[in-house]
Design an enzyme around this catalytic site. Structure first.
Site, PDB file in Angstrom:
ATOM      1  N   ARG A 154      49.614  40.467  43.886  1.00  0.00           N
ATOM      2  CA  ARG A 154      49.884  40.378  45.328  1.00  0.00           C
ATOM      3  C   ARG A 154      49.765  38.925  45.777  1.00  0.00           C
ATOM      4  O   ARG A 154      48.924  38.181  45.289  1.00  0.00           O
ATOM      5  CB  ARG A 154      48.868  41.247  46.082  1.00  0.00           C
ATOM      6  CG  ARG A 154      48.792  40.943  47.581  1.00  0.00           C
ATOM      7  CD  ARG A 154      47.672  41.722  48.245  1.00  0.00           C
ATOM      8  NE  ARG A 154      47.063  40.969  49.326  1.00  0.00           N
ATOM      9  CZ  ARG A 154      46.000  41.385  50.012  1.00  0.00           C
ATOM     10  NH1 ARG A 154      45.432  42.531  49.711  1.00  0.00           N
ATOM     11  NH2 ARG A 154      45.513  40.646  50.982  1.00  0.00           N
TER      12      ARG A 154
ATOM     13  N   GLY B 223      39.713  47.829  49.144  1.00  0.00           N
ATOM     14  CA  GLY B 223      38.567  46.950  49.319  1.00  0.00           C
ATOM     15  C   GLY B 223      38.098  46.912  50.763  1.00  0.00           C
ATOM     16  O   GLY B 223      36.906  46.791  51.043  1.00  0.00           O
TER      17      GLY B 223
ATOM     18  N   ASP C 273      41.516  48.003  44.108  1.00  0.00           N
ATOM     19  CA  ASP C 273      41.607  46.665  44.684  1.00  0.00           C
ATOM     20  C   ASP C 273      40.696  45.737  43.890  1.00  0.00           C
ATOM     21  O   ASP C 273      39.476  45.911  43.869  1.00  0.00           O
ATOM     22  CB  ASP C 273      41.181  46.716  46.152  1.00  0.00           C
ATOM     23  CG  ASP C 273      41.529  45.452  46.911  1.00  0.00           C
ATOM     24  OD1 ASP C 273      41.819  44.434  46.266  1.00  0.00           O
ATOM     25  OD2 ASP C 273      41.511  45.486  48.156  1.00  0.00           O
TER      26      ASP C 273
ATOM     27  N   CYS D  98      40.599  39.746  54.626  1.00  0.00           N
ATOM     28  CA  CYS D  98      41.522  40.875  54.684  1.00  0.00           C
ATOM     29  C   CYS D  98      42.941  40.364  54.910  1.00  0.00           C
ATOM     30  O   CYS D  98      43.176  39.434  55.691  1.00  0.00           O
ATOM     31  CB  CYS D  98      41.117  41.826  55.812  1.00  0.00           C
ATOM     32  SG  CYS D  98      42.298  43.162  56.101  1.00  0.00           S
ATOM     33  N   GLY D  99      43.904  40.980  54.223  1.00  0.00           N
ATOM     34  CA  GLY D  99      45.286  40.535  54.328  1.00  0.00           C
ATOM     35  C   GLY D  99      45.909  40.731  55.691  1.00  0.00           C
ATOM     36  O   GLY D  99      46.979  40.182  55.971  1.00  0.00           O
ATOM     37  N   HIS D 100      45.253  41.496  56.573  1.00  0.00           N
ATOM     38  CA  HIS D 100      45.815  41.787  57.893  1.00  0.00           C
ATOM     39  C   HIS D 100      45.323  40.833  58.978  1.00  0.00           C
ATOM     40  O   HIS D 100      45.727  40.968  60.135  1.00  0.00           O
ATOM     41  CB  HIS D 100      45.465  43.218  58.308  1.00  0.00           C
ATOM     42  CG  HIS D 100      45.918  44.254  57.331  1.00  0.00           C
ATOM     43  ND1 HIS D 100      47.236  44.426  56.978  1.00  0.00           N
ATOM     44  CD2 HIS D 100      45.218  45.177  56.619  1.00  0.00           C
ATOM     45  CE1 HIS D 100      47.335  45.402  56.094  1.00  0.00           C
ATOM     46  NE2 HIS D 100      46.135  45.868  55.856  1.00  0.00           N
TER      47      HIS D 100
END
Length: 227
Positions: free
Chosen positions: A212, A76, A132, A169-171
């Site tokens: 997740r 994504g 995603d 965003c996961g980061h």
């Protein structure tokens, strides 16, 4: 019997004869089933850890396939960036579906080219892709729609996450997650949609579901383990 009816009957007869005369061994397995077999081979120790280079359109998917990788992940983050946006769920379900269709085309062409190369014998082997699914683009009904859409496009799996919508965003920092019960409902809706798709189109056709969580940063280790 009219001419039109006769023509239809002849076509149907030809199709039936073609199906009977074609050996089943010439057919590959659906992408979800291929992904399942790859993961089972890794889990049993028969194969090394499965590497999933990311892709976001037909070209990058094709490059992954021609590089010899057995599977890929439609990111994504990459789809958002290719559309000129940060990964903050500014791209819609339809834009992700468009990317999934392009990825599927790229992987199909790469699989066919690999089958015709000197390095592979036998029928083409599907190169599965996990897509995603972000938060499912809405409520539980939207999650089911997303699973069906990705399945129709040829995706082998879908990742669903527990962030609030719109997600980040996961980061990056600043993430928030939905309550545990709501997170479970999302995953359950995705699994239900997978099972419904297989009931319609056959075993092994429903995308594998990857759940997740981003609660490690927001709610701690124990909560992440519970999820």
């Amino acid at each position: 019997m009219t001419m039109t009816t006769t023509s239809v009957a002849l076509v149907l007869t030809a199709v039936i004869l073609l199906q009977i005369s074609t050996p089943t061994s010439s057919f590959g397995c659906p992408p979800p089933e291929r992904l399942r077999r790859l993961l089972e081979a890794t889990d049993s120790g028969e194969a090394p850890i499965l590497l999933l280079p990311c892709c976001y359109d037909g070209l990058t998917a094709r490059l992954v396939g021609l590089a010899g990788f057995d599977a890929t992940f439609m990111t994504g983050f990459g789809v958002s960036g290719a559309n000129g946006y940060p990964d903050t769920q500014l791209v819609s379900y339809n834009e992700m579906m468009s990317a999934a269709n392009s990825v599927a085309e790229g992987l199909s062409s790469a699989a066919l080219e690999r089958a015709n190369s000197v390095d592979q014998s036998g029928p083409p082997i599907a190169i599965p892709c996990i897509a995603d699914g972000d938060t499912g683009y809405g409520n539980a009904i939207n999650v089911k729609r997303t699973v069906f859409g990705y399945a129709r496009s040829g995706m082998a799996g879908m990742m669903i996450e527990d962030q609030v919508s719109p997600k980040r965003c996961g980061h990056v920092a600043g993430k928030s997650v939905v309550p545990f019960a709501e997170a479970v409902k999302r995953v359950q809706a995705a699994c239900d949609a997978r099972d419904e798709y297989e009931a319609l189109f056959g075993k092994g056709t429903g995308p594998l579901i990857l759940a997740r969580t981003d609660s490690l940063v927001t709610d701690g280790f124990e909560d992440a383990i519970q999820r």
